[in-house]
Every structure is written in C-alpha cells, then in structure tokens.
Design an enzyme around this catalytic site. Sequence first.
Site, short mmCIF file in Angstrom:
data_model
loop_
_atom_site.label_atom_id
_atom_site.label_comp_id
_atom_site.label_asym_id
_atom_site.label_seq_id
_atom_site.Cartn_x
_atom_site.Cartn_y
_atom_site.Cartn_z
N HIS A 1 0.96 -1.31 0.06
CA HIS A 1 0.08 0.04 -0.05
C HIS A 1 0.69 1.13 -0.11
O HIS A 1 1.96 1.20 0.70
CB HIS A 1 -1.00 -0.03 1.48
CG HIS A 1 -1.98 -0.81 1.25
ND1 HIS A 1 -1.87 -2.07 1.51
CD2 HIS A 1 -3.32 -0.76 0.99
CE1 HIS A 1 -3.27 -2.83 1.27
NE2 HIS A 1 -3.96 -1.86 0.95
N ASN B 1 8.65 -4.44 3.37
CA ASN B 1 7.27 -3.85 3.50
C ASN B 1 6.60 -4.48 4.89
O ASN B 1 5.74 -3.79 5.65
CB ASN B 1 6.24 -4.55 2.29
CG ASN B 1 4.75 -4.44 2.42
OD1 ASN B 1 4.33 -3.14 2.78
ND2 ASN B 1 3.95 -5.19 2.57
#
Length: 312
Positions: free
Chosen positions: A155, A186
């Site tokens: 995201h 991430n």
Amino acid sequence: MQRVFSSKLFVSGSSLAIGVGVGAVLVGFNTDNDSRGFKSHRGVLERVPVIPIPSVDAASDLIPHQPGQVGISKSTAAMKYGFPSLANIKTRESYVTSYDPRNRTAAWVIEQLNPETLTGSSDRKCCEFKEDDSVHIYHRATNADYKGTGFDRGHLAAAANHKWSQKAMDDTFYLSNVSPQNPHMNQNAWNNLEKYCRSLSKHYLNVFVCTGPLYLPRQEPDGKMYVKYQVVGKNHVAVPTHFFKVLILEKPRGEVELRSYVMPNAPVDEKIRLERFLVPIESIERASGLLFVPNIMKRTNVLQAITMGGRS
C-alpha cells in the site's frame, strides 16, 4: 538537525543516507542556490535526471477537515497543501492520488491522518485487492501481475490509516494505490514507518502524508550511471528502487514541520532507527520531479524541516 524555511530564507541541512545497506550514501555536500533561491545539495541525487515540469501553483484555499464537520470530504481536506504534480489526479474516499500509467502505479498519494480517521470498526479482512477500472486496460495492474513474483502488493496509502470508514479502507486496496514491495521491507521497516506516521497524530493537530515510488540511478561497472528497475507481470508493473514519504505536520499555533524519508525497496533491518532514513526534501523533489515546498510556503510563514540528527 532542524532547518527553517521562510519565504526569504532557506537554511540547508547536512549529510544524509539514502538506501541503507543497498542504496547510495550521500555525504559531504557542497551547496549552491537553486532556481528558487534555496540552497540545494550536490551529490549522487544531483545526477538524477530532473524532470522538467512547470512551477506547481496548485495550493488551494481548501479548508482542512474538522471533526464532525459536514460538507467537506476527507479527500478534499488532504489537499490543503496543494498538488505535488498535476497529471492524472484521482480522488478516493479519503485520499488523493496522481496515477502514473507508464509504470502502472501511483506517482504519489496524499492522505490526512488524525484521531478521527484512524479510529473506527473497519476491518481489512473484508477488503480485497482489485483492479482500478478507472484506469485504461492498457495501463492498469492486475492481481495476476503480482502472482509468483515474490513481491508484496504494498500500500501507498496504508489501509490502517482509514479505519473511520469501510469504504475508505476498501479504496486503499485498488491496485492503483499499490506498488511491488520487498516483503521484508514492507512487513518490517516500512510498516514501522507507517505506524510512526499514525503515532504522530497524537502530538500534532494534523498529519499529512505523501507517499510514492522512486527510481534512482546506480553506478555500473563501466562507471556510468543508469536507472534500472525490474517490471513484473504481463502488464510490466514497475518495481521501484526506493519509496518516499513526506510528512507535513501541523502544530496548534499554525507552525508546520516537514519530515521526508526515503527507504530502499530491499530487505531493511527493522532495528535501524527511522531517523536514518530522513533526507532533505529537495532530494526527493529532484529525484521524483515533484514539488512540495512552494505549495507549503503558501500556507505558512515558517516551515521547520527535520533532517537526520534532528529531534523526532
């Protein structure tokens, strides 16, 4: 180290490091005045091709969203400090993005964080990654592009930043808000940075976060600099070499603080302090072709820029 911007004054910071472990180390800068009258750093990022774009004069007179206020959307409030660029602007329930059709991901995403947006009953288990039908089929990413690549669907506007509305959280799962991210980065260091952004909402009136990809050059054995990056899937989704986050932090008395981070898209030791990834804002502006400071200065008389070694 703190730097104070004003309409007539820019006090430059010192050395910084981009891409701890794998990126370029930028140290020992000389400074010169750039075209805006600011002092700019000379180093590896100076050799990044600067994309010529017109002066962005998009800071609007939008009123920031206030708790319980009716008639002003959260995506509108997120644009209080204008647009870093003006191409392919899209608005969602509570973030705004500029889509890059060539690379099949966003050029930047801006969101506003405060206790209201971060609180709610929204559940990411109810969300699924999905194609963005508003993007032409030639230029959009699909879930199949990520399958078997070893990259996470990372995201840009984080799902946890939009708990106030299930629709708002759902919107963060559009693949136009996603970039291929190294799983270790991430799920660890990048996740820590996202959590840190949310924690700042307890100490500042508003937290505006702009996130996006970077494609930085590296020197090859022949001594020349090249911009090289992987693409994945049949749609050739670009894998950024780095990611940036620019934080615009509002204090109750109207002062604004700026923190800008760059993190390599590679395994990063989550024990490294986040301040190690702080960089001067002009480094991101040069590398990305975006502009932040001119718009911010339309909204405040004094801007404090926090660089590596400053308070956190």
